[in-house]
Motif scaffolding. Structure first.
Motif, short mmCIF file in Angstrom:
data_model
loop_
_atom_site.label_atom_id
_atom_site.label_comp_id
_atom_site.label_asym_id
_atom_site.label_seq_id
_atom_site.Cartn_x
_atom_site.Cartn_y
_atom_site.Cartn_z
N LEU A 14 -1.69 13.18 -17.16
CA LEU A 14 -1.21 14.12 -16.15
C LEU A 14 -1.84 13.88 -14.78
CD1 LEU A 14 -1.10 17.48 -18.14
CD2 LEU A 14 0.79 16.01 -17.49
N GLY A 15 -3.02 13.23 -14.77
CA GLY A 15 -3.73 13.17 -13.49
C GLY A 15 -4.00 11.80 -12.90
N PHE A 16 -3.76 10.73 -13.68
CA PHE A 16 -4.30 9.45 -13.21
C PHE A 16 -3.67 8.95 -11.91
CE2 PHE A 16 -0.63 7.84 -15.44
CZ PHE A 16 -0.28 6.72 -14.72
N ASP A 17 -2.46 9.42 -11.58
CA ASP A 17 -1.86 8.96 -10.32
C ASP A 17 -1.65 10.12 -9.34
OD1 ASP A 17 0.14 10.24 -11.62
OD2 ASP A 17 1.69 8.77 -11.20
N ALA A 18 -2.46 11.17 -9.52
CA ALA A 18 -2.25 12.37 -8.70
C ALA A 18 -2.26 12.04 -7.21
CB ALA A 18 -3.31 13.41 -9.03
N ILE A 19 -3.30 11.39 -6.74
CA ILE A 19 -3.42 11.15 -5.30
C ILE A 19 -2.98 9.73 -4.93
CG2 ILE A 19 -4.99 11.09 -3.34
CD1 ILE A 19 -4.40 13.90 -4.41
N ASN A 20 -3.42 8.72 -5.69
CA ASN A 20 -3.01 7.37 -5.28
C ASN A 20 -1.52 7.15 -5.51
OD1 ASN A 20 -3.17 7.11 -8.04
ND2 ASN A 20 -4.90 5.71 -8.03
N GLY A 21 -0.92 7.92 -6.40
CA GLY A 21 0.53 7.85 -6.56
C GLY A 21 1.25 8.35 -5.32
N GLU A 22 0.72 9.42 -4.73
CA GLU A 22 1.29 9.94 -3.48
C GLU A 22 1.13 8.91 -2.37
OE1 GLU A 22 2.58 13.06 -2.67
OE2 GLU A 22 2.33 14.00 -4.62
N ARG A 23 0.00 8.25 -2.40
CA ARG A 23 -0.26 7.21 -1.41
C ARG A 23 0.74 6.07 -1.56
NH1 ARG A 23 -4.91 7.11 1.57
NH2 ARG A 23 -6.29 8.54 0.51
N ASP A 24 0.93 5.63 -2.81
CA ASP A 24 1.86 4.54 -3.10
C ASP A 24 3.26 4.88 -2.62
OD1 ASP A 24 0.06 2.95 -4.23
OD2 ASP A 24 0.78 3.09 -6.28
N ARG A 25 3.67 6.10 -2.86
CA ARG A 25 5.03 6.50 -2.49
C ARG A 25 5.12 6.85 -1.01
NH1 ARG A 25 5.89 10.73 -7.28
NH2 ARG A 25 3.70 10.94 -6.78
N ARG A 26 3.97 6.79 -0.34
CA ARG A 26 3.88 7.08 1.10
C ARG A 26 4.32 8.51 1.41
NH1 ARG A 26 3.32 3.55 4.72
NH2 ARG A 26 2.71 1.46 4.16
N THR A 27 4.07 9.40 0.47
CA THR A 27 4.44 10.79 0.70
C THR A 27 3.23 11.60 1.17
OG1 THR A 27 4.12 11.08 -1.66
CG2 THR A 27 6.37 10.97 -0.89
N VAL B 266 4.56 20.86 14.84
CA VAL B 266 4.84 19.44 15.02
C VAL B 266 5.57 18.88 13.80
CG1 VAL B 266 3.81 17.18 15.47
CG2 VAL B 266 2.72 19.24 16.35
N GLY B 267 6.65 18.14 14.05
CA GLY B 267 7.31 17.41 12.98
C GLY B 267 6.86 15.97 13.03
N TYR B 268 6.45 15.44 11.90
CA TYR B 268 5.87 14.10 11.89
C TYR B 268 6.70 13.19 11.00
CZ TYR B 268 2.46 10.42 10.70
OH TYR B 268 1.83 9.23 10.47
N LEU B 269 7.16 12.10 11.55
CA LEU B 269 7.86 11.08 10.77
C LEU B 269 6.91 9.88 10.66
CD1 LEU B 269 10.60 10.12 9.51
CD2 LEU B 269 11.04 9.04 11.71
N PRO B 270 6.25 9.73 9.49
CA PRO B 270 5.29 8.62 9.35
C PRO B 270 6.02 7.28 9.36
CG PRO B 270 5.18 10.14 7.48
CD PRO B 270 6.40 10.47 8.25
N ASP B 271 5.28 6.22 9.64
CA ASP B 271 5.95 4.94 9.59
C ASP B 271 6.19 4.60 8.13
OD1 ASP B 271 4.07 2.15 9.14
OD2 ASP B 271 3.01 4.05 9.38
N ASN B 272 7.35 4.06 7.85
CA ASN B 272 7.75 3.76 6.48
C ASN B 272 7.66 5.02 5.60
OD1 ASN B 272 8.56 2.28 4.36
ND2 ASN B 272 6.87 0.83 4.40
N VAL B 273 8.39 6.03 5.99
CA VAL B 273 8.28 7.34 5.34
C VAL B 273 8.66 7.27 3.86
CG1 VAL B 273 10.64 7.96 6.05
CG2 VAL B 273 9.00 9.76 5.57
#
Lengths: 333, 322
Positions: free
Chosen positions: A106-119, B83-90
């Motif tokens: 449940l947790g192994f990709d909690a934060i780095n997964g968000e990073r990977d998806r650029r969210t 502020v609305g933010y559109l990151p690069d490579n969203v």
């Protein structure tokens, strides 16, 4: 008068709490939904579900064969603790083995997964505090764990009830609930740990592997290691006196208890087995003259209270570390 | 709390250091209300770091940033809700549909369900994705994700929009649509927009003002005309010249003109470095000598060359020091 003033204070504090946790409920809701609808969760739930039903089946048939041979107390609890000859695993040992895997998954990709998806940067640029994300993810994980564990526990209890036809006593029910709660806390420890790894490592595969490695180490090798260390400090031969043997055993236990896995298994086997009166070595002179009988629920709980506190502390320390490292981390890779 | 400052964004000696390296170095940036500001700079110039500090997502090492009178590191929520933010490579959650992703954003902004529904529908229509909302983001193309990113910003209805490299990885047609949309957002809705980019000619047509950021320093800021003025008044200009017949003598004629300091042949084109604007004298001289100029242009008039010019200058400067 004083009391009224106090109430006022509490009210203000409460609104501050709400203010400080803006967006938390939204994150929790989304994460719980994600977990429950994800494939990963379905696979894991199925695995645990099938193995636990297997354990129940073995337990039920073992109880049936041994039912005539002597008096059977706490039949209901035996459903969870009995293992058979064909399968040396009970419900208890399955959960203590597979539980950590649930937490890690449940947790192994909690934060780095968000990073990977650029969210990550997109979500954190919304008007929420940064900790709402990590708190939300942890709380969501705990909720999902509680759903799995309690669902599974009560399912097995219900099926066991149908198979054996013996209803649980109130004492047994309390024990079951205490056991399930303890399991949730233990698995939450692994969740917190895997969230910590997901912050420390940038790759999801690395954090998953680190979690699994630690799980194997604590679940399998740590007790072996504890034995070796204890043997090194207090070597035991055939000619050793009682003090030496006792010291060896105590050291081994002490070291083993550093591992939350050992702590958990010791605690649950005590709470689910009312006949256990003490943990660790008991001398014959201590046991001399004791009356045979089971402990009440309260006494068993008292016996494992240090374990409960230890597990909660381990969980909170892990989550605290995760929290701090997340708050200090740069959003940008 | 909002002060009567003329500027929506104002930074005062803003610095961000990573170890020894200064990503942003004493930045003093000012952006007025209601304009489109282009933050230009090569990769690694500190554009994204600056933006993250404006959003309160990164703590400045020293100095201060103010967004509409709020300090992002002290009042992050006030700033982030504005502020609305559109990151690069969203990025979006691939397993969720476009609409679900936007609903999540709306919920984080505490927008009521039916209001969110309305805004999402409107935003998707505006960015040209009216029918894709029900599809999973995993199936989206790069351009569609970018559009969804803008819709994500619009759902929030911010008065200030920050876009980090919005044109990156989109096809030329998509870029034109995007720029038209940006123009629309600024002019029709009256939003202030900050665009960061390293591709100047793309955003030249929408920016009211530009700032050039190199190695964490803002080396020029102003309208494009102002930057041109700065450039033309400098010690030397570059002229491109083509003429028929394009023989060797052409170079000699040009060299004879007062003010030309250096001549280089670039295939059939002549590059003249001169200390003043010699165009008039040059053309007269050429015609008198029987040459016909077919191409004559002052380099540094397009934003691209302004940028290149500044960039090269800085590079030389830093090249010596390092």
């Amino acid at each position: 008068m004083d009391k009224a003033a106090n109430w006022q204070d509490i009210k203000i504090d409460f609104s501050r709490v709400v203010e400080a946790n803006k967006g938390l409920a939204t994150v929790v809701k989304k994460e719980v939904g994600d977990h429950l609808s994800g494939k990963r969760f379905s696979i894991l739930a199925l695995l645990v579900f099938v193995t636990c039903l297997g354990a129940l089946y073995i337990a039920a048939s073992t109880i049936r064969t041994s039912a005539g041979q002597g008096e059977l107390d706490f039949v209901f609890l035996l459903l969870f603790t009995t293992s058979g000859a064909s399968m040396p695993f009970s419900f208890l040992s399955f959960i203590s083995l597979l539980g950590p895997l649930i937490g890690l998954t449940l947790g192994f990709d909690a934060i780095n997964g968000e990073r990977d998806r650029r969210t990550l940067s997109r979500i954190l640029s919304q008007p929420i505090y940064r900790d709402a994300l990590i708190n939300g993810k942890f709380i969501a994980g705990v909720i999902v764990i509680a759903i799995i564990i309690f669902g599974l526990g009560f399912l097995v209890a219900g099926l066991g009830l149908l198979i054996t036809g013996i209803p649980p006593t109130l004492d047994e029910l309390f024990r079951l609930i205490a056991y399930l709660t303890l399991s949730v806390i233990y698995i939450s420890f692994w969740l917190a740990l895997s969230i910590l790894f997901s912050i420390l490592f940038r790759q999801t595969s690395t954090s998953a592997l680190a979690g699994v490695a630690l799980w194997l180490f604590l679940a399998v090798f740590f007790t072996l290691l504890a034995g070796m260390v204890a043997d090194g400090i207090y070597p035991v031969q055939d000619t050793s006196d009682a003090d030496q043997v006792l010291a060896n055993t105590r050291t081994e236990q002490l070291i083993s208890r550093v591992s939350p896995a050992y702590l958990y298994s010791e605690a649950v086997s005590t709470i689910m087995n009312p006949e256990v009166r003490a943990m660790g070595p008991v001398l014959l002179e201590q046991a001399y003259g004791t009356l045979k009988g089971a402990l009440s629920f309260g006494q068993s709980l008292l016996l494992i209270w240090p374990h409960v506190v230890g597990l909660i502390a381990a969980m909170l320390i892990c989550f605290g570390l995760a929290y701090i490292s997340f708050m200090r981390q740069e959003i940008r890779a | 709390m909002a002060t009567g400052s003329n500027y929506l964004i104002e930074t005062v000696d803003l610095c961000k250091r990573y170890g020894d390296r200064a990503a942003v170095d004493n930045l003093n940036l000012q952006v007025e209300h209601g304009i489109v500001y282009g933050l230009l700079g090569p990769n690694g110039a500190g554009k994204t770091t600056t933006i993250l500090m404006l959003l309160g997502l990164t703590e400045p090492t020293s100095g201060k940033a103010m967004v509409n009178g709020y300090d992002p590191s002290r009042n992050p929520l006030q700033v982030k809700s504005m502020v609305g933010y559109l990151p690069d490579n969203v990025g979006f959650y691939d397993e969720m549909t476009g609409e679900e992703n936007l609903f999540y954003t709306a919920a984080l902004n505490r927008i009521a369900q039916d209001e969110a529904q309305r805004r999402i529908k409107q935003a998707l229509k505006r960015v040209g994705l009216p029918d894709a909302g029900h599809r999973k983001v995993g199936e989206y193309s790069r351009g569609m994700r970018q559009r969804l990113g803008i819709a994500d910003v619009l759902v929030k209805d911010p008065k200030f929009i920050i876009m980090d490299e919005p044109t990156l990885g989109i096809d030329p047609e998509g870029i034109q649509e995007l720029l038209a949309l940006i123009k629309d957002l600024a002019k029709e809705d009256g939003r202030t927009i900050l665009i960061s980019s390293h591709l100047l000619h793309q955003i030249q047509q929408v920016c009211d003002k530009v700032g050039i950021l190199v190695q964490g320093k803002l080396i020029a800021s102003g309208t494009i005309d102002e930057l041109e003025q700065q450039l033309v008044s400098q010690e030397h200009l570059e002229l491109e010249l083509k003429a028929v017949p394009g023989d060797e003598k052409l170079g000699d004629i040009c060299a004879a003109i007062d003010g030309v300091s250096k001549i280089t042949w670039n295939n059939d084109m002549l590059l003249l470095e001169c200390s003043r604007d010699i165009r008039e004298a040059l053309v007269k001289e050429l015609i008198a000598k029987g040459y016909c100029p077919t191409h004559l242009s002052l380099r540094g008039v397009s934003l691209d060359s302004i940028y290149l010019r500044y960039f090269h200058k800085e590079e030389k400067y830093y090249g010596q020091s390092s």
